[in-house]
Write an enzyme that holds these catalytic residues in place. Structure first.
Site, short mmCIF file in Angstrom:
data_model
loop_
_atom_site.label_atom_id
_atom_site.label_comp_id
_atom_site.label_asym_id
_atom_site.label_seq_id
_atom_site.Cartn_x
_atom_site.Cartn_y
_atom_site.Cartn_z
N GLY A 80 41.11 8.80 10.97
CA GLY A 80 41.49 9.61 12.14
C GLY A 80 42.98 9.93 12.18
O GLY A 80 43.54 9.54 11.37
N GLY A 133 37.97 7.08 10.25
CA GLY A 133 36.74 7.73 11.23
C GLY A 133 35.80 8.51 10.24
O GLY A 133 34.76 8.73 10.99
N GLU A 156 41.55 -0.34 7.63
CA GLU A 156 42.08 -0.91 8.75
C GLU A 156 42.39 -2.36 8.51
O GLU A 156 43.40 -2.80 9.30
CB GLU A 156 41.00 -0.90 10.03
CG GLU A 156 40.61 0.60 10.45
CD GLU A 156 39.59 1.27 9.58
OE1 GLU A 156 38.89 1.98 10.20
OE2 GLU A 156 39.49 0.89 8.45
N ASP A 164 36.38 -0.85 12.55
CA ASP A 164 35.48 -0.22 13.93
C ASP A 164 34.53 0.62 13.39
O ASP A 164 34.03 0.54 12.42
CB ASP A 164 36.70 0.30 14.95
CG ASP A 164 37.52 1.21 14.07
OD1 ASP A 164 37.51 1.43 12.83
OD2 ASP A 164 38.13 2.19 14.85
#
Length: 259
Positions: A80, A133, A156, A164
């Site tokens: 992202g 992402g 992450e 996520d």
């Protein structure tokens, strides 16, 4: 609502506008989504999420399949656009429901869920860097094609953020303790390792990428492919797993991780 209407013209028609962050082509009822920020390694921003989500929501009954790929030679999607999200959280009003730090993750997760819930085949070409992402867009597809240039990770973990974009679902379902290892370390996997780990469903040599995509789209458009019907077609195009050298984590940890 203004934010969606501002870009709505992008959602309702197929376009070859090279200035858009996502190029959507309808090729004989096969929708090809090309993430188009190569200078940023196709990092996912809010406009890209909205274009993908709203095109998917406007599918018609004749659409047969979706293919996701990245532009350029370096990345499918490197994650992202965390710089923009971080600045919005730091400098903006975080109590505002339209603040980017709030809307980005919400809309990203909705988009990932939408892809996972489709009733037509979805295929991700995991060529180059696939992180954050980019994992969310690809892992939620029915078929995930790794290549000789794939570089996958859930980074992450290195900043103390949970895995996520579906990570808490797919990682525990990988063989043995591979998912736990990836979640705790953010370790990177190459294309053949992705196939061995069960993250990718297929693997092919990138030297034939253009011909492979053209052939795949042509085959899908000529058939009434259901999701399960894609397996023999992809098996025909991709390499036999037995012909791919085993390199998983240099071969030294695989016996521990799968026990």
């Amino acid at each position: 609502m203004y934010r969606l209407n501002k870009h709505f013209k992008h959602f309702t028609s197929t376009t070859n506008n090279k200035n858009l962050p996502v190029i959507v082509n309808n090729i004989n009822n096969v929708l090809e989504f090309t993430l188009n920020r190569p200078k940023a390694l196709n990092a996912l921003n809010l406009e890209m999420i909205e274009i993908i989500q709203n095109n998917i929501k406007n599918l018609n009954k004749n659409d047969k399949a979706i293919i996701l790929k990245g532009s350029g030679n370096k990345a499918f999607c490197a994650g992202g656009d965390v710089v923009a999200v971080t600045l919005a959280g730091r400098d903006g009003d975080r109590s505002d429901e339209n603040n980017l730090s709030r809307t980005f993750f919400r809309d990203e997760y909705i988009c990932d869920h939408t892809i996972a819930s489709l009733n037509i085949p979805t295929i991700a070409l995991m060529d180059g860097i696939v992180m954050g992402g980019g994992v969310g867009l690809s892992i939620n597809c029915d078929y995930r094609i790794a290549t000789s240039t794939s570089l996958f990770a859930m980074p992450e973990a290195t900043i103390g953020f949970f895995c996520d974009v579906g990570g808490s679902y797919f990682l525990p379902r990988l063989p043995g303790k591979i998912g736990l290892y990836l979640a705790l370390t953010g370790a990177r996997l190459n294309g053949s390792e992705l196939l061995e780990a069960g993250v990718a469903s297929h693997y092919y040599d990138t030297t034939n990428k253009k011909n492979t995509l053209d052939y795949l789209i042509n085959k899908i458009s000529q058939s009434d492919c259901k999701t399960e019907d894609m397996v023999p077609l992809l098996d025909e195009l991709c390499m036999n797993p037995k012909d791919i050298p085993s390199t998983f984590i240099k071969g030294c940890l695989i016996s521990i991780l799968v026990e």
